[in-house]
Design a protein around this motif. Structure first.
Motif, PDB file in Angstrom:
ATOM      1  N   PRO A  24       0.853  -1.354  -0.377  1.00 11.94           N
ATOM      2  CA  PRO A  24       0.008  -0.405   0.102  1.00 11.94           C
ATOM      3  C   PRO A  24       1.134   1.364  -0.555  1.00 11.94           C
ATOM      4  CG  PRO A  24      -0.862  -1.853   1.350  1.00 11.94           C
ATOM      5  CD  PRO A  24       0.546  -2.145   0.679  1.00 11.94           C
ATOM      6  N   ILE A  25       1.975   1.359   0.761  1.00 11.43           N
ATOM      7  CA  ILE A  25       2.986   2.748   0.817  1.00 11.43           C
ATOM      8  C   ILE A  25       3.257   2.820  -0.492  1.00 11.43           C
ATOM      9  CG2 ILE A  25       4.974   3.450   1.879  1.00 11.43           C
ATOM     10  CD1 ILE A  25       3.932   2.255   4.206  1.00 11.43           C
ATOM     11  N   SER A  26       3.976   1.546  -1.343  1.00 11.32           N
ATOM     12  CA  SER A  26       4.279   1.357  -2.679  1.00 11.32           C
ATOM     13  C   SER A  26       3.315   2.196  -4.093  1.00 11.32           C
ATOM     14  CB  SER A  26       4.710  -0.066  -3.106  1.00 11.32           C
ATOM     15  OG  SER A  26       5.100   0.666  -4.419  1.00 11.32           O
ATOM     16  N   ALA A  27       2.115   1.962  -3.571  1.00  9.34           N
ATOM     17  CA  ALA A  27       0.982   2.354  -4.161  1.00  9.34           C
ATOM     18  C   ALA A  27       0.788   3.987  -4.270  1.00  9.34           C
ATOM     19  CB  ALA A  27      -0.652   1.567  -4.263  1.00  9.34           C
ATOM     20  N   LEU A  28       0.870   4.018  -2.685  1.00  8.92           N
ATOM     21  CA  LEU A  28       0.694   5.809  -2.106  1.00  8.92           C
ATOM     22  C   LEU A  28       2.329   6.684  -3.248  1.00  8.92           C
ATOM     23  CD1 LEU A  28      -0.440   5.680   1.451  1.00  8.92           C
ATOM     24  CD2 LEU A  28      -1.353   6.002  -0.502  1.00  8.92           C
ATOM     25  N   VAL A  29       2.987   6.277  -3.335  1.00  8.49           N
ATOM     26  CA  VAL A  29       4.180   6.805  -3.898  1.00  8.49           C
ATOM     27  C   VAL A  29       3.720   6.916  -5.442  1.00  8.49           C
ATOM     28  CG1 VAL A  29       6.812   6.434  -4.604  1.00  8.49           C
ATOM     29  CG2 VAL A  29       5.621   5.560  -2.234  1.00  8.49           C
ATOM     30  N   GLY A  30       2.707   6.062  -6.041  1.00 10.37           N
ATOM     31  CA  GLY A  30       2.985   6.090  -7.418  1.00 10.37           C
ATOM     32  C   GLY A  30       2.057   6.490  -7.434  1.00 10.37           C
ATOM     33  N   ALA A  31       0.992   7.106  -6.625  1.00 11.45           N
ATOM     34  CA  ALA A  31      -0.248   8.277  -6.911  1.00 11.45           C
ATOM     35  C   ALA A  31       0.372   9.395  -6.604  1.00 11.45           C
ATOM     36  CB  ALA A  31      -0.976   7.590  -4.966  1.00 11.45           C
ATOM     37  N   LEU A  66      -3.141  10.568 -16.068  1.00 12.01           N
ATOM     38  CA  LEU A  66      -2.424  10.594 -14.594  1.00 12.01           C
ATOM     39  C   LEU A  66      -3.391  11.129 -13.109  1.00 12.01           C
ATOM     40  CD1 LEU A  66       0.923  12.383 -16.012  1.00 12.01           C
ATOM     41  CD2 LEU A  66       0.258   9.860 -15.264  1.00 12.01           C
ATOM     42  N   LEU A  67      -4.203  11.596 -13.329  1.00 13.64           N
ATOM     43  CA  LEU A  67      -4.531  11.863 -11.810  1.00 13.64           C
ATOM     44  C   LEU A  67      -6.152  10.520 -11.888  1.00 13.64           C
ATOM     45  CD1 LEU A  67      -5.496  15.745 -12.034  1.00 13.64           C
ATOM     46  CD2 LEU A  67      -4.721  14.185 -10.544  1.00 13.64           C
ATOM     47  N   GLN A  68      -5.983  10.166 -12.448  1.00 15.55           N
ATOM     48  CA  GLN A  68      -7.198   8.991 -12.955  1.00 15.55           C
ATOM     49  C   GLN A  68      -6.346   7.840 -12.102  1.00 15.55           C
ATOM     50  OE1 GLN A  68      -9.338   9.354 -16.515  1.00 15.55           O
ATOM     51  NE2 GLN A  68     -10.939   9.962 -15.581  1.00 15.55           N
ATOM     52  N   LEU A  69      -5.210   8.095 -12.698  1.00 16.19           N
ATOM     53  CA  LEU A  69      -4.247   6.915 -12.190  1.00 16.19           C
ATOM     54  C   LEU A  69      -4.003   6.535 -10.871  1.00 16.19           C
ATOM     55  CD1 LEU A  69      -2.719   4.209 -13.321  1.00 16.19           C
ATOM     56  CD2 LEU A  69      -0.563   5.845 -13.774  1.00 16.19           C
ATOM     57  N   ALA A  70      -3.419   8.305 -10.702  1.00 15.32           N
ATOM     58  CA  ALA A  70      -3.100   8.156  -8.938  1.00 15.32           C
ATOM     59  C   ALA A  70      -4.446   7.717  -8.453  1.00 15.32           C
ATOM     60  CB  ALA A  70      -3.066   9.800  -8.751  1.00 15.32           C
ATOM     61  N   ASN A  71      -6.120   8.303  -8.846  1.00 13.02           N
ATOM     62  CA  ASN A  71      -7.115   7.838  -8.178  1.00 13.02           C
ATOM     63  C   ASN A  71      -7.180   6.239  -7.676  1.00 13.02           C
ATOM     64  OD1 ASN A  71      -9.061   8.345  -6.351  1.00 13.02           O
ATOM     65  ND2 ASN A  71     -10.064   7.268  -8.365  1.00 13.02           N
ATOM     66  N   LEU A  72      -6.412   5.459  -8.770  1.00  7.76           N
ATOM     67  CA  LEU A  72      -6.494   3.805  -9.120  1.00  7.76           C
ATOM     68  C   LEU A  72      -5.847   3.687  -8.101  1.00  7.76           C
ATOM     69  CD1 LEU A  72      -7.956   3.145 -12.548  1.00  7.76           C
ATOM     70  CD2 LEU A  72      -8.959   2.978 -10.760  1.00  7.76           C
ATOM     71  N   TYR A  73      -4.561   4.250  -8.268  1.00  8.09           N
ATOM     72  CA  TYR A  73      -3.754   3.786  -6.873  1.00  8.09           C
ATOM     73  C   TYR A  73      -3.862   4.185  -5.648  1.00  8.09           C
ATOM     74  CZ  TYR A  73       0.246   2.639 -10.704  1.00  8.09           C
ATOM     75  OH  TYR A  73       1.142   2.434 -11.668  1.00  8.09           O
ATOM     76  N   LEU A  75      -6.831   3.801  -4.584  1.00  4.88           N
ATOM     77  CA  LEU A  75      -8.288   3.108  -4.096  1.00  4.88           C
ATOM     78  C   LEU A  75      -7.340   1.407  -3.635  1.00  4.88           C
ATOM     79  CD1 LEU A  75     -10.734   2.234  -4.411  1.00  4.88           C
ATOM     80  CD2 LEU A  75     -11.176   1.907  -6.412  1.00  4.88           C
ATOM     81  N   PHE A  76      -6.481   1.278  -4.651  1.00  5.24           N
ATOM     82  CA  PHE A  76      -5.521  -0.006  -4.533  1.00  5.24           C
ATOM     83  C   PHE A  76      -5.075   0.064  -3.541  1.00  5.24           C
ATOM     84  CE2 PHE A  76      -1.696  -2.518  -4.865  1.00  5.24           C
ATOM     85  CZ  PHE A  76      -1.968  -3.492  -5.753  1.00  5.24           C
ATOM     86  N   ALA A  77      -3.946   0.655  -2.954  1.00  5.74           N
ATOM     87  CA  ALA A  77      -3.312   0.918  -1.412  1.00  5.74           C
ATOM     88  C   ALA A  77      -4.744   0.955  -0.157  1.00  5.74           C
ATOM     89  CB  ALA A  77      -2.739   2.184  -1.098  1.00  5.74           C
ATOM     90  N   LEU A  78      -5.472   2.091  -0.387  1.00  4.65           N
ATOM     91  CA  LEU A  78      -7.105   1.095   0.403  1.00  4.65           C
ATOM     92  C   LEU A  78      -7.614   0.289   0.684  1.00  4.65           C
ATOM     93  CD1 LEU A  78      -8.287   5.147   0.327  1.00  4.65           C
ATOM     94  CD2 LEU A  78      -6.544   4.809   2.703  1.00  4.65           C
ATOM     95  N   ASN A  79      -7.987  -0.571  -0.393  1.00  4.88           N
ATOM     96  CA  ASN A  79      -8.823  -1.750  -0.540  1.00  4.88           C
ATOM     97  C   ASN A  79      -7.349  -2.935   0.198  1.00  4.88           C
ATOM     98  OD1 ASN A  79     -11.071  -1.026  -0.909  1.00  4.88           O
ATOM     99  ND2 ASN A  79     -10.819  -1.515  -3.318  1.00  4.88           N
ATOM    100  N   GLU A  80      -6.630  -2.790  -0.237  1.00  6.47           N
ATOM    101  CA  GLU A  80      -5.364  -3.584   0.349  1.00  6.47           C
ATOM    102  C   GLU A  80      -5.121  -3.562   1.680  1.00  6.47           C
ATOM    103  OE1 GLU A  80      -1.512  -5.812  -1.459  1.00  6.47           O
ATOM    104  OE2 GLU A  80      -1.829  -3.897  -1.504  1.00  6.47           O
TER     105      GLU A  80
END
Length: 155
Positions: A24-31, A66-73, A75-80
């Motif tokens: 999740p932290i990695s996904a937040l960095v990507g976001a 890219l903003l939509q991608l950040a939003n999905l990252y 979501l990925f981090a929070l869901n996981e």
């Protein structure tokens, strides 16, 4: 040799640390990079893009993507983190991890425009390739091993 009880807990500790915190932290960095540093995100994503002035690359449409991608990252981090930290049900873990494995495959497929070398020429990888391919390999491999039953627990 570890006592039997500790042997069965060791794999779970890896999965818990990886899925609840590291990934999740990695996904937040990507976001963060996709949302707040889109020029750098795109430059790191493809070496050919980094040779073009960024004002020519990051159009309004690209910024929206890219903003939509950040939003999905996000979501990925929070869901996981939130789903897996709220249950000890292996059934729930398996179901979520199947979905994330599908996402891993999709993420790797999305790198195909960079050519087949992106998947195996690790000596050419920059930080983004390590995150977008190498780290995804690690995540997919850990999901496969978990789904194969190395979690050593039954629901």
């Amino acid at each position: 040799m570890l006592p039997a009880k500790q042997q069965t807990l060791l794999p779970l500790i890896f999965y818990q640390v990886f899925y609840l915190y590291i990934e999740p932290i990695s996904a937040l960095v990507g976001a963060y990079y996709a949302a707040f540093r889109p020029d750098e995100y795109l430059a790191l994503l493809s070496p050919s893009i980094s040779k073009v002035p960024m004002e020519q690359v990051v159009s309004s449409e690209a910024k929206i993507c890219l903003l939509q991608l950040a939003n999905l990252y996000l979501l990925f981090a929070l869901n996981e983190h939130l789903v897996l930290s709220s249950t000890s049900s292996i059934k729930t873990w398996r179901r979520l991890l199947v979905g994330l494995l599908v996402a891993d495959i999709g993420h790797l497929v999305s790198m195909a425009p960079l050519g087949s070398g992106i998947y195996w020429r690790i000596w050419e990888w920059n930080a983004m390739a390590w995150g977008s391919v190498g780290f995804v390999y690690l995540g997919a491999a850990s999901r496969i091993t978990f789904l194969a039953g190395t979690n050593n627990r039954r629901d």
